[in-house]
Scaffold this active site. Structure first.
Site, PDB file in Angstrom:
ATOM      1  N   CYS A  99      35.877 -40.603 -41.005  1.00 21.30           N
ATOM      2  CA  CYS A  99      35.817 -41.706 -40.040  1.00 21.30           C
ATOM      3  C   CYS A  99      36.137 -43.013 -40.759  1.00 21.30           C
ATOM      4  O   CYS A  99      35.385 -43.978 -40.724  1.00 21.30           O
ATOM      5  CB  CYS A  99      34.427 -41.766 -39.413  1.00 21.30           C
ATOM      6  SG  CYS A  99      34.323 -42.853 -37.972  1.00 21.30           S
ATOM      7  N   GLU A 143      25.435 -47.771 -56.645  1.00 24.75           N
ATOM      8  CA  GLU A 143      25.219 -48.499 -55.395  1.00 24.75           C
ATOM      9  C   GLU A 143      25.665 -49.951 -55.511  1.00 24.75           C
ATOM     10  O   GLU A 143      26.222 -50.519 -54.574  1.00 24.75           O
ATOM     11  CB  GLU A 143      23.751 -48.415 -54.962  1.00 24.75           C
ATOM     12  CG  GLU A 143      23.325 -47.049 -54.463  1.00 24.75           C
ATOM     13  CD  GLU A 143      24.185 -46.539 -53.319  1.00 24.75           C
ATOM     14  OE1 GLU A 143      24.526 -47.328 -52.412  1.00 24.75           O
ATOM     15  OE2 GLU A 143      24.536 -45.346 -53.327  1.00 24.75           O
ATOM     16  N   CYS A 161      36.419 -34.247 -37.567  1.00 25.08           N
ATOM     17  CA  CYS A 161      35.089 -34.842 -37.538  1.00 25.08           C
ATOM     18  C   CYS A 161      34.095 -33.936 -36.823  1.00 25.08           C
ATOM     19  O   CYS A 161      34.372 -33.466 -35.702  1.00 25.08           O
ATOM     20  CB  CYS A 161      35.136 -36.203 -36.841  1.00 25.08           C
ATOM     21  SG  CYS A 161      33.520 -37.013 -36.761  1.00 25.08           S
ATOM     22  N   CYS A 171      31.351 -38.208 -29.730  1.00 24.17           N
ATOM     23  CA  CYS A 171      31.720 -39.573 -30.124  1.00 24.17           C
ATOM     24  C   CYS A 171      32.370 -40.278 -28.937  1.00 24.17           C
ATOM     25  O   CYS A 171      33.416 -39.844 -28.428  1.00 24.17           O
ATOM     26  CB  CYS A 171      32.676 -39.532 -31.310  1.00 24.17           C
ATOM     27  SG  CYS A 171      33.371 -41.140 -31.746  1.00 24.17           S
TER      28      CYS A 171
END
Length: 321
Positions: free
Chosen positions: A196, A41, A205, A211
Site C-alpha cells: 500500500c 526507528e 493486498c 478497503c
C-alpha cells in the site's frame, strides 16, 4: 466502519509469507535488540528502508551500543549521518543516548510516558519501540500506517490535520490485536511500505475486499496531499573557496534548518568585494574563478536561492583554515 478482529488476522497471515530480511530485525535472544530498534526507528522517520540500510550498517559498525554512541563526539555522529537528511534526528539520537547513560543508568525505559521524554521520541516512535521491544499494546502512526488507514477508511482530507490525525490514532488503536503485537506492528508497517505504497499493488493486498478506497476505485485519490502553501524564497550569497581538491567549510551556529552543520561560508556584505571579505575573515588571498553560479533547493519552510562565488586560494595561502 467497525474494525473487525479478522482484519489484523489477515495482515498477520499476509506477513507470514512476506517477511523482509532487514539488519535491525534480529533474534529475540540478542541482548542488543533494543538498541537496534531504537536506531532503526530514528533513521526510518520520513526515510525509506532502502535508503536507511547502508547508513544503519555504517552506524552500527562505528557505534555498536548506546554507550559508545553516548560517548561519541557530536561531529562523528553528524558525519556518519551526512546525506540522510533531517539532521535533527541525529542530534536527538545522540542527546537521547547521553540522557539514557547519565539519567537512566544506561537502561532504556520500558515505561511509555518516560520514553517520550527522551529527545526525538514522539508517540509513534515510542509506540514502535514499546511494541517491538516490550510487547506492549501500543499503536503507531508513521507515514506508511497513515497511508494504509487513510485508504482503508477512505479519508478524504489531508492526514496532517489535527482532527484527522486524532481519528487515525483512534483507528490505529482500535485495530490492535490482543496478542502478537510486535509481529502485527511490523506487518502493518511493511504492508504500507511494500504493497500500500505510493504505487499501490492492490491486487496483492490482503485487505482489498474491505478497503473502501479500493472498492470505490479511489485509491489514486488517497491519501490527500498536503494543501499547497506558497513557500517564500530567500536570496543569499555563498563563497566556494577551493584549492585543488580541498574546499573551505565552516560550522554554522546552532538553530535554524542548517544549525550545527558544515557549509560554505555565507557572504552577505554586498558593500565589500568577496575577495576582500574572504581576506578579512579567513586570511586568504584568492583569485576569482567564477561568479553568479546559481543553485537552489527547497525546504518545508522556505526556498533558498543561492548565488555562489567560486574562488581559488593562491598557492602561498593554500592551506585552508
Amino acid at each position: 466502519m467497525h474494525l473487525s478482529p479478522t482484519l489484523s488476522k489477515k495482515i498477520l497471515a499476509w506477513y507470514d509469507n512476506s517477511k523482509r530480511n532487514l539488519p535491525w530485525r534480529v533474534s529475540k535472544k540478542s541482548p542488543k535488540k533494543l538498541y537496534y530498534r531504537i536506531l532503526s526507528e530514528f533513521m526510518l522517520q520520513q526515510t525509506q528502508v532502502t535508503t536507511v540500510i547502508d547508513y544503519y550498517n555504517r552506524f552500527m559498525k562505528k557505534f555498536p551500543s548506546i554507550k559508545t554512541l553516548a560517548h561519541a563526539d557530536e561531529e562523528e555522529v553528524m558525519q556518519l549521518w551526512s546525506g540522510l537528511g533531517y539532521y535533527r534526528r541525529a542530534r536527538f539520537l545522540h542527546e537521547g543516548a547521553q540522557m539514557i547513560m547519565q539519567e537512566m543508568g544506561g537502561h532504556f525505559p520500558s515505561d511509555f510516558d518516560i520514553m517520550m521524554k527522551i529527545p526525538g521520541i514522539g508517540r509513534s516512535t515510542a509506540g514502535a519501540i514499546a511494541a517491538f521491544s516490550f510487547n506492549q499494546k501500543k499503536a503507531i502512526l508513521d507515514g506508511n500506517v497513515k497511508r494504509v488507514l487513510a485508504r482503508y477508511f477512505l479519508i478524504n482530507q489531508w492526514t496532517g490535520l489535527p482532527k484527522i490525525e486524532k481519528k487515525l490514532w483512534g483507528d490505529a488503536e482500535s485495530l490492535l490485536p490482543h496478542k502478537n503485537i510486535a509481529i502485527y506492528t511490523q506487518a502493518l508497517m511493511d504492508l504500507g511500505a511494500t504493497v500500500c505504497n505510493k504505487k499501490p499493488l492492490c491486487d496483492a493486498c490482503p485487505l482489498n475486499k474491505t478497503c473502501l478506497a479500493f472498492q470505490r476505485n479511489k485509491v489514486h485519490l488517497v491519501p490527500v496531499p498536503r494543501p499547497l502553501k506558497k513557500i517564500p524564497t530567500e536570496s543569499t550569497h555563498m563563497v566556494l573557496i577551493k584549492h585543488h581538491d580541498e574546499v573551505l567549510l565552516i560550522k554554522r551556529p546552532q538553530g535554524g534548518i542548517w544549525g550545527g552543520l558544515w557549509s560554505l561560508p555565507q557572504y552577505e556584505n554586498k558593500s565589500m568585494p568577496a575577495k576582500v571579505w574572504v581576506k578579512k575573515y579567513f586570511g586568504l588571498e584568492t583569485s576569482l574563478i567564477q561568479k553568479d553560479l546559481k543553485a537552489s533547493t527547497t525546504f518545508i519552510q522556505y526556498k533558498p536561492d543561492i548565488t555562489n562565488i567560486v574562488l581559488e586560494a593562491k598557492p602561498e595561502h593554500a592551506k585552508l583554515p
